[in-house]
Scaffold this motif. Structure first.
Motif, mmCIF file in Angstrom:
data_model
loop_
_atom_site.group_PDB
_atom_site.id
_atom_site.type_symbol
_atom_site.label_atom_id
_atom_site.label_comp_id
_atom_site.label_asym_id
_atom_site.label_seq_id
_atom_site.Cartn_x
_atom_site.Cartn_y
_atom_site.Cartn_z
ATOM 1 N N LEU A 72 30.355 40.955 36.373
ATOM 2 C CA LEU A 72 31.024 41.499 37.555
ATOM 3 C C LEU A 72 32.501 41.123 37.571
ATOM 4 C CD1 LEU A 72 28.180 40.828 40.132
ATOM 5 C CD2 LEU A 72 28.901 43.071 39.254
ATOM 6 N N SER A 73 32.847 39.938 37.074
ATOM 7 C CA SER A 73 34.257 39.539 36.960
ATOM 8 C C SER A 73 35.008 40.455 36.004
ATOM 9 C CB SER A 73 34.366 38.089 36.481
ATOM 10 O OG SER A 73 33.823 37.210 37.427
ATOM 11 N N VAL A 74 34.356 40.854 34.920
ATOM 12 C CA VAL A 74 34.964 41.801 33.981
ATOM 13 C C VAL A 74 35.146 43.161 34.657
ATOM 14 C CG1 VAL A 74 34.536 43.132 31.864
ATOM 15 C CG2 VAL A 74 34.197 40.658 31.867
ATOM 16 N N ILE A 75 34.118 43.631 35.343
ATOM 17 C CA ILE A 75 34.208 44.930 36.026
ATOM 18 C C ILE A 75 35.326 44.913 37.061
ATOM 19 C CG2 ILE A 75 33.000 46.483 37.628
ATOM 20 C CD1 ILE A 75 30.399 45.757 36.095
ATOM 21 N N ASP A 76 35.491 43.790 37.765
ATOM 22 C CA ASP A 76 36.545 43.668 38.773
ATOM 23 C C ASP A 76 37.937 43.501 38.168
ATOM 24 O OD1 ASP A 76 34.859 43.857 40.973
ATOM 25 O OD2 ASP A 76 34.591 41.688 41.149
ATOM 26 N N GLY A 77 38.004 43.134 36.901
ATOM 27 C CA GLY A 77 39.297 42.876 36.280
ATOM 28 C C GLY A 77 39.755 41.441 36.455
ATOM 29 N N ALA A 78 38.913 40.592 36.998
ATOM 30 C CA ALA A 78 39.257 39.181 37.179
ATOM 31 C C ALA A 78 39.119 38.400 35.876
ATOM 32 C CB ALA A 78 38.375 38.553 38.255
ATOM 33 N N ARG A 79 38.359 38.926 34.935
ATOM 34 C CA ARG A 79 38.184 38.312 33.622
ATOM 35 C C ARG A 79 38.617 39.355 32.594
ATOM 36 N NH1 ARG A 79 32.645 35.221 32.465
ATOM 37 N NH2 ARG A 79 33.482 33.979 34.181
ATOM 38 N N ALA A 80 39.620 39.018 31.817
ATOM 39 C CA ALA A 80 40.207 39.966 30.867
ATOM 40 C C ALA A 80 39.296 40.250 29.681
ATOM 41 C CB ALA A 80 41.547 39.436 30.362
ATOM 42 N N ILE A 81 39.276 41.502 29.273
ATOM 43 C CA ILE A 81 38.549 41.897 28.067
ATOM 44 C C ILE A 81 39.495 42.484 27.022
ATOM 45 C CG2 ILE A 81 36.334 42.222 29.195
ATOM 46 C CD1 ILE A 81 36.915 45.245 29.254
ATOM 47 N N GLU A 82 40.783 42.536 27.380
ATOM 48 C CA GLU A 82 41.800 43.033 26.453
ATOM 49 C C GLU A 82 42.965 42.053 26.427
ATOM 50 O OE1 GLU A 82 41.922 47.780 26.571
ATOM 51 O OE2 GLU A 82 42.293 46.868 28.540
ATOM 52 N N ASP A 83 43.620 41.975 25.285
ATOM 53 C CA ASP A 83 44.806 41.139 25.154
ATOM 54 C C ASP A 83 46.058 41.957 25.451
ATOM 55 O OD1 ASP A 83 43.306 38.925 24.349
ATOM 56 O OD2 ASP A 83 43.381 39.518 22.240
ATOM 57 N N GLY A 84 47.142 41.267 25.716
ATOM 58 C CA GLY A 84 48.418 41.929 25.923
ATOM 59 C C GLY A 84 48.664 42.291 27.377
ATOM 60 N N GLU A 85 49.812 42.919 27.605
ATOM 61 C CA GLU A 85 50.218 43.264 28.965
ATOM 62 C C GLU A 85 49.691 44.627 29.412
ATOM 63 O OE1 GLU A 85 54.356 42.748 29.736
ATOM 64 O OE2 GLU A 85 54.445 40.919 28.546
ATOM 65 N N ASN A 86 49.491 45.536 28.495
ATOM 66 C CA ASN A 86 49.091 46.897 28.831
ATOM 67 C C ASN A 86 47.564 47.019 28.781
ATOM 68 O OD1 ASN A 86 49.274 49.581 29.478
ATOM 69 N ND2 ASN A 86 49.779 50.244 27.409
ATOM 70 N N LYS A 87 46.919 46.440 29.782
ATOM 71 C CA LYS A 87 45.457 46.423 29.822
ATOM 72 C C LYS A 87 44.936 47.619 30.606
ATOM 73 C CE LYS A 87 45.459 41.446 29.644
ATOM 74 N NZ LYS A 87 45.473 40.258 30.426
ATOM 75 N N GLY A 88 43.776 48.068 30.198
ATOM 76 C CA GLY A 88 43.108 49.132 30.940
ATOM 77 C C GLY A 88 42.450 48.577 32.193
ATOM 78 N N LYS A 89 41.857 49.468 32.951
ATOM 79 C CA LYS A 89 41.229 49.091 34.210
ATOM 80 C C LYS A 89 39.848 49.733 34.268
ATOM 81 C CE LYS A 89 42.045 49.540 39.152
ATOM 82 N NZ LYS A 89 42.943 50.057 40.188
ATOM 83 N N LEU A 90 38.845 48.935 34.620
ATOM 84 C CA LEU A 90 37.503 49.473 34.801
ATOM 85 C C LEU A 90 37.339 49.909 36.244
ATOM 86 C CD1 LEU A 90 35.472 46.753 32.874
ATOM 87 C CD2 LEU A 90 36.030 49.046 32.092
#
Length: 117
Positions: A72-90
């Motif tokens: 759920l933290s990943v889905i919320d964007g509270a836990r990153a699944i991508e590196d760098g500044e230009n991250k996508g959003k679930l």
């Protein structure tokens, strides 16, 4: 469906089932060809005292909770699944007659709702 309802359903359909299924599989591994490791774990679990079984079941519940909280933290964007500044959003939506975003960043996060209830 709103975020609170979604979390309630996740707890019932995913959390409770995962805990119950894991304990049932420890008690009596399913299938015709149970691996030696599964049989060994089952024999060990079934030999435990009542207090020890309760401790193992509590550990299983904690592990399921940690895994769901992390997801759920990943889905919320509270836990990153991508590196760098230009991250996508679930974006998690529920669509019936209308579409509802369940992980609205302007509202309480799903992971926070999970921990709160």
């Amino acid at each position: 469906m709103n975020s609170e309802q979604f979390i309630s359903i996740i707890k019932k359909v995913v959390r409770e089932s995962a805990i119950e299924d894991t304990i049932e599989n420890l008690e009596d591994p399913p299938g015709r060809r149970v691996s030696e490791n599964e049989r060994h774990r089952s024999d060990w679990f079934n030999s435990l005292s009542s207090d020890s079984r309760i401790n193992v079941e509590s550990i299983i519940a904690d592990a399921v909770d940690e895994a769901l909280f992390g997801l759920l933290s990943v889905i919320d964007g509270a836990r990153a699944i991508e590196d760098g500044e230009n991250k996508g959003k679930l974006i998690l939506t529920h669509k019936k007659q209308q579409e509802k975003v369940l992980n609205d960043p302007d509202k309480i996060g799903l992971h926070d709702l999970y921990k709160a209830n």
